[in-house]
Design a protein around this motif. Sequence first.
Motif, PDB file in Angstrom:
ATOM      1  N   LYS A 168      -2.132   7.193  -6.086  1.00  0.00           N
ATOM      2  CA  LYS A 168      -1.092   7.638  -7.012  1.00  0.00           C
ATOM      3  C   LYS A 168      -0.894   9.149  -6.917  1.00  0.00           C
ATOM      4  N   SER A 169      -1.974   9.878  -6.708  1.00  0.00           N
ATOM      5  CA  SER A 169      -1.895  11.328  -6.575  1.00  0.00           C
ATOM      6  C   SER A 169      -1.070  11.723  -5.355  1.00  0.00           C
ATOM      7  N   GLY A 170      -1.333  11.066  -4.226  1.00  0.00           N
ATOM      8  CA  GLY A 170      -0.572  11.350  -3.014  1.00  0.00           C
ATOM      9  C   GLY A 170       0.897  11.024  -3.169  1.00  0.00           C
ATOM     10  N   ARG A 171       1.168   9.889  -3.794  1.00  0.00           N
ATOM     11  CA  ARG A 171       2.559   9.492  -4.033  1.00  0.00           C
ATOM     12  C   ARG A 171       3.258  10.487  -4.947  1.00  0.00           C
ATOM     13  N   ALA A 172       2.561  10.895  -6.024  1.00  0.00           N
ATOM     14  CA  ALA A 172       3.152  11.830  -6.978  1.00  0.00           C
ATOM     15  C   ALA A 172       3.430  13.183  -6.333  1.00  0.00           C
ATOM     16  N   ALA A 173       2.668  13.522  -5.284  1.00  0.00           N
ATOM     17  CA  ALA A 173       2.880  14.780  -4.578  1.00  0.00           C
ATOM     18  C   ALA A 173       4.084  14.709  -3.644  1.00  0.00           C
ATOM     19  N   GLY A 174       4.636  13.511  -3.452  1.00  0.00           N
ATOM     20  CA  GLY A 174       5.788  13.354  -2.578  1.00  0.00           C
ATOM     21  C   GLY A 174       5.427  13.279  -1.111  1.00  0.00           C
ATOM     22  N   MET A 175       4.165  12.912  -0.811  1.00  0.00           N
ATOM     23  CA  MET A 175       3.694  12.849   0.559  1.00  0.00           C
ATOM     24  C   MET A 175       3.590  11.407   1.046  1.00  0.00           C
ATOM     25  N   LYS A 176       3.586  11.228   2.358  1.00  0.00           N
ATOM     26  CA  LYS A 176       3.290   9.917   2.923  1.00  0.00           C
ATOM     27  C   LYS A 176       1.829   9.609   2.641  1.00  0.00           C
ATOM     28  N   VAL A 177       1.538   8.334   2.377  1.00  0.00           N
ATOM     29  CA  VAL A 177       0.187   7.942   1.983  1.00  0.00           C
ATOM     30  C   VAL A 177      -0.311   6.799   2.860  1.00  0.00           C
ATOM     31  N   VAL A 178      -1.476   7.005   3.468  1.00  0.00           N
ATOM     32  CA  VAL A 178      -2.155   5.953   4.208  1.00  0.00           C
ATOM     33  C   VAL A 178      -3.321   5.474   3.350  1.00  0.00           C
ATOM     34  N   GLY A 179      -3.341   4.196   3.036  1.00  0.00           N
ATOM     35  CA  GLY A 179      -4.386   3.631   2.196  1.00  0.00           C
ATOM     36  C   GLY A 179      -5.496   3.012   3.025  1.00  0.00           C
ATOM     37  N   LEU A 180      -6.726   3.368   2.716  1.00  0.00           N
ATOM     38  CA  LEU A 180      -7.899   2.769   3.353  1.00  0.00           C
ATOM     39  C   LEU A 180      -8.398   1.625   2.478  1.00  0.00           C
ATOM     40  N   SER A 181      -8.528   0.432   3.062  1.00  0.00           N
ATOM     41  CA  SER A 181      -8.970  -0.735   2.293  1.00  0.00           C
ATOM     42  C   SER A 181     -10.490  -0.850   2.309  1.00  0.00           C
ATOM     43  N   THR A 182     -11.171   0.288   2.174  1.00  0.00           N
ATOM     44  CA  THR A 182     -12.629   0.309   2.145  1.00  0.00           C
ATOM     45  C   THR A 182     -13.171   0.038   0.749  1.00  0.00           C
ATOM     46  N   THR A 183     -12.344   0.253  -0.259  1.00  0.00           N
ATOM     47  CA  THR A 183     -12.791   0.144  -1.648  1.00  0.00           C
ATOM     48  C   THR A 183     -12.079  -0.982  -2.385  1.00  0.00           C
ATOM     49  N   ASN A 184     -10.786  -1.121  -2.149  1.00  0.00           N
ATOM     50  CA  ASN A 184      -9.972  -2.157  -2.785  1.00  0.00           C
ATOM     51  C   ASN A 184      -9.311  -3.009  -1.703  1.00  0.00           C
ATOM     52  N   THR A 185      -8.809  -4.168  -2.089  1.00  0.00           N
ATOM     53  CA  THR A 185      -8.227  -5.084  -1.117  1.00  0.00           C
ATOM     54  C   THR A 185      -6.918  -4.523  -0.563  1.00  0.00           C
ATOM     55  N   PRO A 186      -6.575  -4.885   0.670  1.00  0.00           N
ATOM     56  CA  PRO A 186      -5.312  -4.417   1.245  1.00  0.00           C
ATOM     57  C   PRO A 186      -4.106  -4.756   0.376  1.00  0.00           C
ATOM     58  N   ASP A 187      -4.067  -5.957  -0.166  1.00  0.00           N
ATOM     59  CA  ASP A 187      -2.930  -6.368  -0.994  1.00  0.00           C
ATOM     60  C   ASP A 187      -2.798  -5.513  -2.251  1.00  0.00           C
ATOM     61  N   SER A 188      -3.930  -5.101  -2.830  1.00  0.00           N
ATOM     62  CA  SER A 188      -3.886  -4.354  -4.089  1.00  0.00           C
ATOM     63  C   SER A 188      -3.410  -2.921  -3.898  1.00  0.00           C
ATOM     64  N   ILE A 189      -3.679  -2.332  -2.724  1.00  0.00           N
ATOM     65  CA  ILE A 189      -3.271  -0.943  -2.503  1.00  0.00           C
ATOM     66  C   ILE A 189      -1.951  -0.826  -1.733  1.00  0.00           C
ATOM     67  N   GLU A 190      -1.463  -1.932  -1.207  1.00  0.00           N
ATOM     68  CA  GLU A 190      -0.233  -1.896  -0.413  1.00  0.00           C
ATOM     69  C   GLU A 190       0.960  -1.312  -1.160  1.00  0.00           C
ATOM     70  N   PRO A 191       1.166  -1.636  -2.457  1.00  0.00           N
ATOM     71  CA  PRO A 191       2.325  -1.065  -3.160  1.00  0.00           C
ATOM     72  C   PRO A 191       2.289   0.452  -3.306  1.00  0.00           C
TER      73      PRO A 191
END
Length: 215
Positions: A168-191
């Motif tokens: 959310k921090s990266g999105r709020a900064a207006g930057m492109k965001v790559v999510g690592l599914s090391t902590t949460n599931t891919p589906d949960s962080i995809e949005p």
Amino acid sequence: MFKAALFDLDGVVFDTEPQYTEFWGAQCREFRPDYPGLEHVIKGQTLVQILDNYFGGELAHCHSLIISRLDDFERNMDFVFVPGFVKFVKELRDNGIKTAVVTSSNKDKMKAVYEKVEGFRDLFDAILTSEDFERSKPDPDCYLKASQRFDCKVDECIVFEDSFNGLKSGRAAGMKVVGLSTTNTPDSIEPLSDKVIPNYLSFGFEYCNTLVSNN
């Protein structure tokens, strides 16, 4: 143009989140049994935030004990890189990309990292810790300060995150965001991500360049 890669630390550079989940799970079960799953809610928050927001009031007396336990834990924890990370960062730097750690961890935690991981600081042009920004994730302050450190525009940066607060921090900064599914599931962080990856083994500079150029 892609100019800067901004990395959270735990779960992004190091595969340490399972260790932190175990540590905070034990503290939460002891002091906050009324809040099941709190160890997952606090991911991406600073220690000060965690203690103030969830261990305040009648629990304030336990702060020194938790801090002491955390210090011991971090001195003895394992810092194992997420697969492919070192090769990926070196590829970025070979292509002139600035790299930074942007973490909610404090300087004491980073001292433990420096002592245990030889050459860690050589992988980055800057390391920003909780002491370097006023508001913590999910506020964009930390990533905006990182982009300013490199004199980059927000659309020239890519944020690498694993926690919901960090994404959310990266999105709020207006930057492109790559999510690592090391902590949460891919589906949960995809949005909250422009791209989701499990590690860096099949991810490189060219894809990053394409991601930014698609702004």
